[in-house]
Design a protein around this motif. Sequence first.
Motif, PDB file in Angstrom:
ATOM      1  N   VAL A  93       0.819  -1.214   0.000  1.00  0.00           N
ATOM      2  CA  VAL A  93       0.000   0.000   0.000  1.00  0.00           C
ATOM      3  C   VAL A  93       0.854   1.265   0.000  1.00  0.00           C
ATOM      4  CG1 VAL A  93      -1.683   1.360   1.303  1.00  0.00           C
ATOM      5  CG2 VAL A  93      -2.054  -1.090   0.975  1.00  0.00           C
ATOM      6  N   PRO A  94       1.781   1.449   0.966  1.00  0.00           N
ATOM      7  CA  PRO A  94       2.595   2.671   0.915  1.00  0.00           C
ATOM      8  C   PRO A  94       3.506   2.735  -0.297  1.00  0.00           C
ATOM      9  CG  PRO A  94       3.342   1.206   2.684  1.00  0.00           C
ATOM     10  CD  PRO A  94       2.052   0.645   2.179  1.00  0.00           C
ATOM     11  N   ALA A  95       3.961   1.566  -0.786  1.00  0.00           N
ATOM     12  CA  ALA A  95       4.831   1.564  -1.965  1.00  0.00           C
ATOM     13  C   ALA A  95       4.081   2.034  -3.198  1.00  0.00           C
ATOM     14  CB  ALA A  95       5.409   0.170  -2.188  1.00  0.00           C
ATOM     15  N   LEU A  96       2.834   1.596  -3.364  1.00  0.00           N
ATOM     16  CA  LEU A  96       2.024   2.032  -4.504  1.00  0.00           C
ATOM     17  C   LEU A  96       1.826   3.540  -4.495  1.00  0.00           C
ATOM     18  CD1 LEU A  96      -0.766  -0.723  -4.454  1.00  0.00           C
ATOM     19  CD2 LEU A  96       0.950  -0.403  -6.260  1.00  0.00           C
ATOM     20  N   LEU A  97       1.490   4.078  -3.337  1.00  0.00           N
ATOM     21  CA  LEU A  97       1.224   5.519  -3.245  1.00  0.00           C
ATOM     22  C   LEU A  97       2.498   6.332  -3.418  1.00  0.00           C
ATOM     23  CD1 LEU A  97      -1.331   5.143  -0.386  1.00  0.00           C
ATOM     24  CD2 LEU A  97      -1.842   6.177  -2.605  1.00  0.00           C
ATOM     25  N   ASP A  98       3.606   5.839  -2.889  1.00  0.00           N
ATOM     26  CA  ASP A  98       4.882   6.543  -3.065  1.00  0.00           C
ATOM     27  C   ASP A  98       5.275   6.568  -4.540  1.00  0.00           C
ATOM     28  OD1 ASP A  98       7.453   7.707  -1.885  1.00  0.00           O
ATOM     29  OD2 ASP A  98       8.231   5.971  -2.981  1.00  0.00           O
ATOM     30  N   ALA A  99       5.097   5.447  -5.226  1.00  0.00           N
ATOM     31  CA  ALA A  99       5.444   5.388  -6.646  1.00  0.00           C
ATOM     32  C   ALA A  99       4.568   6.325  -7.463  1.00  0.00           C
ATOM     33  CB  ALA A  99       5.303   3.956  -7.158  1.00  0.00           C
ATOM     34  N   PHE A 187     -13.676   3.372   0.076  1.00  0.00           N
ATOM     35  CA  PHE A 187     -13.573   4.769   0.490  1.00  0.00           C
ATOM     36  C   PHE A 187     -12.137   5.130   0.858  1.00  0.00           C
ATOM     37  CE2 PHE A 187     -13.680   8.056   3.835  1.00  0.00           C
ATOM     38  CZ  PHE A 187     -14.311   9.067   3.141  1.00  0.00           C
ATOM     39  N   THR A 188     -11.470   4.244   1.605  1.00  0.00           N
ATOM     40  CA  THR A 188     -10.082   4.512   2.005  1.00  0.00           C
ATOM     41  C   THR A 188      -9.181   4.663   0.794  1.00  0.00           C
ATOM     42  OG1 THR A 188     -10.412   3.282   4.065  1.00  0.00           O
ATOM     43  CG2 THR A 188      -8.140   3.669   3.370  1.00  0.00           C
ATOM     44  N   ALA A 189      -9.416   3.850  -0.242  1.00  0.00           N
ATOM     45  CA  ALA A 189      -8.613   3.966  -1.462  1.00  0.00           C
ATOM     46  C   ALA A 189      -8.799   5.333  -2.102  1.00  0.00           C
ATOM     47  CB  ALA A 189      -8.995   2.863  -2.446  1.00  0.00           C
ATOM     48  N   PHE A 222       1.210   9.981   6.500  1.00  0.00           N
ATOM     49  CA  PHE A 222      -0.240  10.005   6.371  1.00  0.00           C
ATOM     50  C   PHE A 222      -0.792   8.598   6.138  1.00  0.00           C
ATOM     51  CE2 PHE A 222      -3.852  10.334   3.289  1.00  0.00           C
ATOM     52  CZ  PHE A 222      -4.797  10.788   4.188  1.00  0.00           C
ATOM     53  N   VAL A 223      -0.156   7.838   5.251  1.00  0.00           N
ATOM     54  CA  VAL A 223      -0.594   6.477   4.969  1.00  0.00           C
ATOM     55  C   VAL A 223      -0.520   5.624   6.229  1.00  0.00           C
ATOM     56  CG1 VAL A 223      -0.109   4.379   3.647  1.00  0.00           C
ATOM     57  CG2 VAL A 223       0.034   6.606   2.533  1.00  0.00           C
ATOM     58  N   ALA A 224       0.573   5.786   6.996  1.00  0.00           N
ATOM     59  CA  ALA A 224       0.710   5.021   8.240  1.00  0.00           C
ATOM     60  C   ALA A 224      -0.411   5.342   9.217  1.00  0.00           C
ATOM     61  CB  ALA A 224       2.071   5.315   8.875  1.00  0.00           C
ATOM     62  N   ARG A 225      -0.789   6.614   9.296  1.00  0.00           N
ATOM     63  CA  ARG A 225      -1.883   6.992  10.207  1.00  0.00           C
ATOM     64  C   ARG A 225      -3.213   6.407   9.740  1.00  0.00           C
ATOM     65  NH1 ARG A 225       0.763  12.021  10.178  1.00  0.00           N
ATOM     66  NH2 ARG A 225      -0.756  12.906   8.723  1.00  0.00           N
ATOM     67  N   VAL A 226      -3.441   6.437   8.433  1.00  0.00           N
ATOM     68  CA  VAL A 226      -4.691   5.890   7.910  1.00  0.00           C
ATOM     69  C   VAL A 226      -4.780   4.385   8.158  1.00  0.00           C
ATOM     70  CG1 VAL A 226      -6.025   5.442   5.816  1.00  0.00           C
ATOM     71  CG2 VAL A 226      -5.006   7.683   6.180  1.00  0.00           C
ATOM     72  N   GLY A 231      -0.457  -1.012   9.865  1.00  0.00           N
ATOM     73  CA  GLY A 231       0.117  -0.638   8.581  1.00  0.00           C
ATOM     74  C   GLY A 231       1.370   0.190   8.696  1.00  0.00           C
ATOM     75  N   ARG A 232       1.851   0.429   9.915  1.00  0.00           N
ATOM     76  CA  ARG A 232       3.018   1.293  10.074  1.00  0.00           C
ATOM     77  C   ARG A 232       4.273   0.591   9.609  1.00  0.00           C
ATOM     78  NH1 ARG A 232       1.937   5.915  12.852  1.00  0.00           N
ATOM     79  NH2 ARG A 232      -0.002   5.924  14.024  1.00  0.00           N
ATOM     80  N   THR A 233       5.185   1.409   9.032  1.00  0.00           N
ATOM     81  CA  THR A 233       6.484   0.879   8.619  1.00  0.00           C
ATOM     82  C   THR A 233       7.545   1.586   9.419  1.00  0.00           C
ATOM     83  OG1 THR A 233       6.620   2.544   6.864  1.00  0.00           O
ATOM     84  CG2 THR A 233       5.686   0.389   6.294  1.00  0.00           C
ATOM     85  N   ALA A 234       8.730   0.974   9.439  1.00  0.00           N
ATOM     86  CA  ALA A 234       9.825   1.558  10.223  1.00  0.00           C
ATOM     87  C   ALA A 234      10.313   2.829   9.567  1.00  0.00           C
ATOM     88  CB  ALA A 234      10.946   0.538  10.336  1.00  0.00           C
TER      89      ALA A 234
END
Length: 234
Positions: A93-99, A187-189, A222-226, A231-234
């Motif tokens: 999920v975070p990788a898709l949004l970052d890309a 909705f989250t997407a 923001f993605v981690a908070r959602v 879903g948190r990453t280091a």
Amino acid sequence: MAERKARADALRNREAVLTAADALFARSASPRSVSMDEIAAAAGVGKGTLFRRFGDRTGLIRAVFDARIEPLRQAVTDGPAPLGPSAAPRERVPALLDALLCFKLDHRHLALALEEAGSGSPYQGASYAWWHAILRDTLGRLAGTAAAATSGVTADATAGPPGGGRSGDAPSGDGRSGDAPSGADDFTAHVLLAATRADLVEHLADQEGATPDRLRAQLAAFVARVLGEEGRTA
């Protein structure tokens, strides 16, 4: 032989148009100021060729955008983790949004031109629908994985001692799986994709002076908070 040459010429003309349009949008202060006449002149083709091949200005913009984003789409559909389908949902999920954010930063002129094309709701466009479906389904897998893990922990906690009877049936999960994303995932997407809109990226980068690294860090937070702790990453 003549037919093959005609196809080769058509491909060269198409690439010339895409390259010319891309360059003109990149140099223009406003995507709306770039006309079909300018694109045709820069590509060395007749204006009628543009309309026959791409339909209208919006069709041309979409073709340029699709051509530039295709390598990223291939990485998402067929590539390795973290973008590809084999990646763990929490990583993907975070990788898709970052890309997607990085693409918008590198191709702001194209993304803005497409958003400003006035072709109806941006949420009904094929590109947006594709990204939304990928993200929604990945969120569904993430929720399904979390539900399965929770169900397993609960079952272990309520099981009786080895060889003994169960004190009761273990609570089951919520019945969801990655194959059936919920309305919440849908909705989250939408919410997560809104953070990568080209007009927002343009405002933050040009008006507020945010650097690409800062924008990427803010999006990751923001993605981690959602997603929450799961879903948190280091």
